[in-house]
Each structure stands twice: as C-alpha cells, then as structure tokens.
Write an enzyme that holds these catalytic residues in place. Structure first.
Site, PDB file in Angstrom:
ATOM      1  N   HIS A 127       0.856  -1.278  -0.001  1.00 24.56           N
ATOM      2  CA  HIS A 127      -0.012  -0.052  -0.060  1.00 24.56           C
ATOM      3  C   HIS A 127       0.703   1.205  -0.028  1.00 24.56           C
ATOM      4  O   HIS A 127       0.575   2.185  -0.891  1.00 24.56           O
ATOM      5  CB  HIS A 127      -0.915  -0.122   1.362  1.00 24.56           C
ATOM      6  CG  HIS A 127      -1.735   1.203   1.388  1.00 24.56           C
ATOM      7  ND1 HIS A 127      -2.850   1.458   1.154  1.00 24.56           N
ATOM      8  CD2 HIS A 127      -1.271   2.547   2.149  1.00 24.56           C
ATOM      9  CE1 HIS A 127      -3.273   2.768   1.473  1.00 24.56           C
ATOM     10  NE2 HIS A 127      -2.430   3.231   2.000  1.00 24.56           N
ATOM     11  N   GLU A 128       1.734   1.012   0.774  1.00 23.88           N
ATOM     12  CA  GLU A 128       2.913   2.508   0.936  1.00 23.88           C
ATOM     13  C   GLU A 128       3.530   2.544  -0.340  1.00 23.88           C
ATOM     14  O   GLU A 128       3.749   3.728  -1.012  1.00 23.88           O
ATOM     15  CB  GLU A 128       3.772   2.456   2.289  1.00 23.88           C
ATOM     16  CG  GLU A 128       2.933   2.225   3.400  1.00 23.88           C
ATOM     17  CD  GLU A 128       2.081   3.382   3.800  1.00 23.88           C
ATOM     18  OE1 GLU A 128       2.242   4.500   3.120  1.00 23.88           O
ATOM     19  OE2 GLU A 128       1.082   3.241   4.680  1.00 23.88           O
ATOM     20  N   HIS A 131       1.641   4.407  -2.888  1.00 19.67           N
ATOM     21  CA  HIS A 131       1.299   5.930  -2.882  1.00 19.67           C
ATOM     22  C   HIS A 131       2.640   6.345  -3.401  1.00 19.67           C
ATOM     23  O   HIS A 131       2.480   7.533  -4.075  1.00 19.67           O
ATOM     24  CB  HIS A 131       1.607   6.203  -1.335  1.00 19.67           C
ATOM     25  CG  HIS A 131       0.149   6.000  -0.623  1.00 19.67           C
ATOM     26  ND1 HIS A 131      -0.986   6.810  -1.068  1.00 19.67           N
ATOM     27  CD2 HIS A 131      -0.231   5.487   0.610  1.00 19.67           C
ATOM     28  CE1 HIS A 131      -1.959   6.962  -0.160  1.00 19.67           C
ATOM     29  NE2 HIS A 131      -1.338   5.831   0.796  1.00 19.67           N
ATOM     30  N   GLU A 202      -6.432   7.309  -1.280  1.00 19.98           N
ATOM     31  CA  GLU A 202      -6.185   6.088  -0.332  1.00 19.98           C
ATOM     32  C   GLU A 202      -6.847   4.835  -0.966  1.00 19.98           C
ATOM     33  O   GLU A 202      -6.256   3.873  -0.843  1.00 19.98           O
ATOM     34  CB  GLU A 202      -6.688   6.410   0.914  1.00 19.98           C
ATOM     35  CG  GLU A 202      -6.019   7.432   1.918  1.00 19.98           C
ATOM     36  CD  GLU A 202      -4.507   6.811   2.271  1.00 19.98           C
ATOM     37  OE1 GLU A 202      -4.361   5.476   2.692  1.00 19.98           O
ATOM     38  OE2 GLU A 202      -3.324   7.700   2.333  1.00 19.98           O
TER      39      GLU A 202
END
Length: 286
Positions: A127-128, A131, A202
């Site tokens: 997930h990071e 980003h 997100e």
C-alpha cells in the site's frame, strides 16, 4: 478524483476573483504560496522524519523489513525507496513520503512490526509503495497550494486590519470583511475538497498495493488489526503521533462524524469492503 479536481479548479477561480476584488495582486499571494509548497514538496521526507522521530535503518539492522520491500519493488518495477525507517512506538502504523520514487521514504512503527504477520506486513508495505508509485505527495502538495494561499491571505488581512491606519476605515472595513469571509469559505471548501481527493488516493493505494501483492484480503486483515488496536491504545499515546496521522495508513485518531468529513482517509469499513470485492472479482476472473 476528476470531479474533485474540477471543483477545486472552480474554487481557484473564485479565489483569484476575490483577490482582484480586494485589489490584492494575485501574483503576490500565489507566488508566496507556490514557494511554500515547493519547500514542503522538496523537504517532505526530512520534515516528516524529523517530526515523527523515525530512525533510518539499514538492511543489517532490519533485514526482514528491507527484504520484503526489495521483493515488492521488484514486482512493482520501481526503485527501492531511498530511506527505510522505523518509529519507536507501539502504535501500529506505517507511512510513505518523498517527492518521487527515487527520493521516497517508507517508515513503519515498531508496533506494526510486532503486530502483523509476514503477509499482512507485506500488504501494508505494498500500500505504501503504491502511494510512492502514484506520486501522491506531489499531487496533494500542489493541490494544497490554494489552502496555503488562503491561509497566508487570512494572516495578511489580519495584520492589514490591525495596522492599516484609520483613513476611510468605514468603507475599507466593509471590503476587508467581505474578503475575509470569502477567504475563510475558500479555505474550508478547498480543505474539504483536498481531504476528499486524499481519501480517493487512499482507495487507489489500497487497490495498487493489493495488485502488487496479489492479496487484497491480507491488506483487509491488516487494516482491521490496526484499526482495532487503535481503539485500545490510550489517548496520551495516540497524541504523541497524531501529528503524522495524514501520512499513516490509518489515522491515529478516534474520530466522530465531523472528524470523518475532514479526514484524509476513508472509513476502514469502506476500505475493507472494497478489498473484499476486489478479491471476489479476482476469483471470478481466475
């Protein structure tokens, strides 16, 4: 995201009109706001590391963490983040920052490393990395220029009103009041739109991370664990890290309806529901 950006553009136009109505050179305010945004953009990694107290760790110090990130960046076909850091707190969380993939920082808390299993940790790191790959710091920094500009104008109007002298004060006060109210509206509307944009980013990072790992349910499980733990952590401990909430995978806040409206993150339940739907879609297509 497209609709939100269009609405933000309308607010920009309104703000420029407000500046011209007040006789304030729009170039002056926007140049200062852009300069401040540039500073945030290029210094984001150093600022966040300094304010969170996260410590950069080597592969020798944290071989498990570096190993997982190296595997994921190979799958995602992206460079390894420049810095990998650990925050010494039992609050389970993680964040990414940096102006581009080559200058990125990935940080996790000690609580996250201790709380999640290998697959869940991999999902959070995916997930990071999503980003970073989506350049979310760049998108949100430049979208925030109007908030910076409106905040600067509010301060400028305050000092002008305080030390502006008394000549033609009646008419001046009416104009200043109109501009002041308009600027406050611009500030809060643009802030809400940017938070909306952040929530969509997100969702995109959840999806991107699940694509990298191929395991939407592992990310859903990690989000559920982190969220559950957040409600068990004492308020005094959360307050120590809440300044970094906008960067975390789940905000270190116990919010209400108003807080949700101004939150940079969607509700955990919505995120989990989307990840479960993504898993079902992957199973149907396989």
């Amino acid at each position: 995201m497209g609709i939100t950006m269009m609405m933000l553009a309308v607010v920009y136009v309104f703000f420029l009109g407000l500046l011209m109505f007040a006789g304030i050179p729009p170039e002056l305010v926007l140049v200062i706001a852009v300069a401040m945004a540039f500073f945030q953009y290029f210094m984001s990694d150093k600022l966040v590391l300094a304010t969170t107290g996260a410590r950069v760790v080597t592969a020798e110090e944290e071989p498990r963490l570096h190993g997982i990130i190296e595997r994921l960046v190979a799958i995602a076909d992206m460079p390894k983040p420049k810095k990998i850091a650990v925050m010494d707190t039992h609050v389970p969380n993680a964040f990414a920052t940096g102006r581009n993939p080559k200058n990125a920082v990935i940080a996790v808390t000690r609580g996250l490393l201790n709380r999640l299993n290998e697959r869940e940790l991999e999902a959070v790191l995916g997930h990071e990395l999503a980003h970073v790959k989506n350049r979310d710091v760049m998108v949100l920094t430049w979208a925030s220029v109007i908030v910076i500009a409106a905040g600067f104008l509010l301060q400028m109007l305050f000092w002008i009103t305080l030390f502006g002298g008394r000549r033609d004060m009646g008419q001046l006060m009416i104009i200043m009041l109109a501009v002041y109210v308009g600027t406050i509206i611009v500030y809060f509307v643009s802030q809400m739109l940017i938070m909306t944009l952040s929530r969509y980013r997100e969702f995109a990072a959840d999806r991107g991370g699940a694509v990298i790992t191929g395991s939407p349910l592992q990310l859903a499980s990690a989000l559920q664990k982190i969220s559950n733990d957040m409600y068990r952590i004492p308020e005094k401990d959360l307050r120590k890290v809440e300044h970094a909430s906008a960067f975390f995978i789940i905000p270190a806040l116990k919010g209400n309806a108003i807080a949700t409206m101004f939150s940079s993150h969607p509700k955990v339940e919505e995120r989990i529901e989307r990840l479960q739907e993504m898993q079902r879609s992957m199973e149907r297509s396989s």
